[in-house]
Structures are given as structure tokens and as C-alpha cells.
Scaffold this motif. Structure first.
Motif, mmCIF file in Angstrom:
data_model
loop_
_atom_site.group_PDB
_atom_site.id
_atom_site.type_symbol
_atom_site.label_atom_id
_atom_site.label_comp_id
_atom_site.label_asym_id
_atom_site.label_seq_id
_atom_site.Cartn_x
_atom_site.Cartn_y
_atom_site.Cartn_z
ATOM 1 N N GLY A 267 21.406 -27.682 64.220
ATOM 2 C CA GLY A 267 21.495 -27.295 65.175
ATOM 3 C C GLY A 267 19.756 -28.214 66.345
ATOM 4 O O GLY A 267 19.602 -28.972 65.161
ATOM 5 N N SER A 268 19.687 -27.635 67.145
ATOM 6 C CA SER A 268 18.750 -27.892 67.480
ATOM 7 C C SER A 268 17.610 -27.505 67.505
ATOM 8 O O SER A 268 17.209 -26.235 67.252
ATOM 9 N N GLY A 269 16.094 -27.751 67.161
ATOM 10 C CA GLY A 269 15.532 -26.641 67.558
ATOM 11 C C GLY A 269 14.093 -28.141 66.613
ATOM 12 O O GLY A 269 13.927 -29.044 67.298
ATOM 13 N N TRP A 270 12.831 -28.003 66.192
ATOM 14 C CA TRP A 270 11.631 -27.675 65.972
ATOM 15 C C TRP A 270 11.359 -27.260 64.507
ATOM 16 O O TRP A 270 11.527 -26.353 63.982
ATOM 17 N N ALA A 271 10.490 -28.433 63.838
ATOM 18 C CA ALA A 271 9.449 -28.302 62.522
ATOM 19 C C ALA A 271 8.429 -28.369 63.253
ATOM 20 O O ALA A 271 7.431 -29.150 63.823
ATOM 21 N N TRP A 272 8.211 -27.640 62.090
ATOM 22 C CA TRP A 272 5.869 -27.061 63.365
ATOM 23 C C TRP A 272 4.920 -27.014 61.827
ATOM 24 O O TRP A 272 5.778 -25.955 60.924
ATOM 25 N N LEU A 273 3.697 -27.253 61.509
ATOM 26 C CA LEU A 273 2.383 -27.201 61.233
ATOM 27 C C LEU A 273 2.095 -26.074 62.059
ATOM 28 O O LEU A 273 1.570 -25.801 63.695
ATOM 29 N N VAL A 274 1.109 -24.475 61.243
ATOM 30 C CA VAL A 274 0.852 -24.510 62.522
ATOM 31 C C VAL A 274 0.206 -22.841 61.526
ATOM 32 O O VAL A 274 -0.325 -23.235 60.479
#
Length: 198
Positions: A128-135
């Protein structure tokens, strides 16, 4: 004080052909502006919340009244996420990071190719909807993803790069081919800006 839509440092067509001008314009003027408007509406009677920086607000959701917490989480997240997203891209982006950022990627994740593969997996694997992150998780780089407009700050992490994988971010050009969008997006990542956040 109310939150405001940040200015873009480039035109809507600057990231062509990787991100099309029409998507940029709609994404920025309609979606991001909508999050800002709805966040301001949610906190219009909460002077203490209005005085917080967006990072502080998203890190302190437990202090937000129950009646508006979901609206603040969703719309505050939409505002902070998109603000970081726009800043992370440039017409002169792409290539590979250098310096300390590249060293950290190699130390904490592996090669740059390993990073790209893991990041793409996080982006395409988000249902679905969302985000991928480098944290940053403490002093270590980590790849993660969040649903909806959730931001890693709410989990005590420091986001330094985020990719919007909501369909509104890519559907006009890439339709259902999210992986192609991720591949194209790597051509506009502003690695200098990402390293500044590190």
C-alpha cells in the motif's frame, strides 16, 4: 504560528525525465499543501503545539490530545516527510555518495549496490502507501519503511533520506511499476544534502 509549504529550490520540470513535471506540480501544490492545511486546522486551538518545530511535534505525539492525534500524525507526517523528500532531490543529483556518507554506507550496510538493493526492497515491499527510509539508529545507518505518512522520528530514529511510495508520487508516469520509479529516482538523489543531514 502556522506551518507553511516550503519553497522548492527547483522548477517542477527540473527532475525530468525521471520525475515528470505534472506529477511534481500536483504532488507539491495539492498533496503537500493539503497536509499543511489540514495540520494547521488540526492544531488551530492548540497554541503549545503551534509553537513546536515540526520535528519536535512528530517526536512528541504522545503529548498531542487524543482528539487530534491521528490528524496530527497523518498531516504532520505528510508535511515533514515531503519537506525532506523535496530537499533530497536535485537536477544535478544521482551518481554515488562520497566521503563520510559512503564510508558509513559501506560500514553499516555493505556496498553502495547493497544499499540500493535493500532500499529498493524496502520501497517495493511496502504494501500500500508509505515511505522507504535511510535513517540513523543511534550511530548506525539503517534502511526501514513506514506506512502511510508515519515518520521515523516518532520511533526515535533520525531520517536522512526518504522516498515517497504513495501512488500519487509516481502513477502518472510509471503506473503500477513502482520498481521503475525507484530506479529512476536514484538519478535525482542529492547525496550532498543527504550527507549534510548525517
Amino acid at each position: 504560528m502556522t506551518f507553511k509549504l516550503p519553497s522548492l529550490s527547483y522548477g517542477y520540470d527540473a527532475l525530468e525525465p525521471h520525475i515528470d513535471a505534472r506529477t511534481m506540480e500536483i504532488h507539491y501544490t495539492k498533496h503537500h499543501q493539503g497536509y499543511v492545511n489540514n495540520l494547521n486546522k488540526a492544531i488551530e486551538n492548540e497554541k503549545g503545539l503551534q509553537e513546536m518545530a515540526i520535528e519536535e511535534l512528530m517526536a512528541s505525539l504522545d503529548k498531542v490530545p487524543d482528539s487530534i492525534r491521528t490528524a496530527v500524525r497523518n498531516n504532520g507526517g505528510g508535511h515533514i516527510n515531503h519537506s525532506l523528500f523535496w530537499e533530497s532531490m536535485s537536477a544535478n543529483g544521482g551518481g554515488e555518495p562520497t566521503g563520510y556518507l559512503m564510508e558509513k554506507i559501506k560500514t553499516d550496510i555493505g556496498s553502495f549496490e547493497d544499499f540500493k538493493n535493500e532500499f529498493k526492497k524496502a520501497a517495493t515491499g511496502r504494501f500500500g502507501s508509505g515511505w522507504a527510509w535511510l535513517v540513523m539508529d543511534g550511530d548506525k545507518l539503517k534502511i526501514t519503511s513506514t506506512p502511510n505518512q508515519d515518520n521515523p522520528i516518532s520511533d526515535g530514529l533520525k531520517p536522512i533520506l526518504g522516498l515517497d511510495v504513495w501512488e500519487h508520487a509516481y502513477y502518472l508516469k510509471y503506473q503500477n511499476l513502482r520498481g521503475d520509479y525507484v530506479d529512476a529516482w536514484f538519478n535525482v538523489v542529492d547525496w550532498k544534502k543527504v550527507e549534510e543531514r548525517l
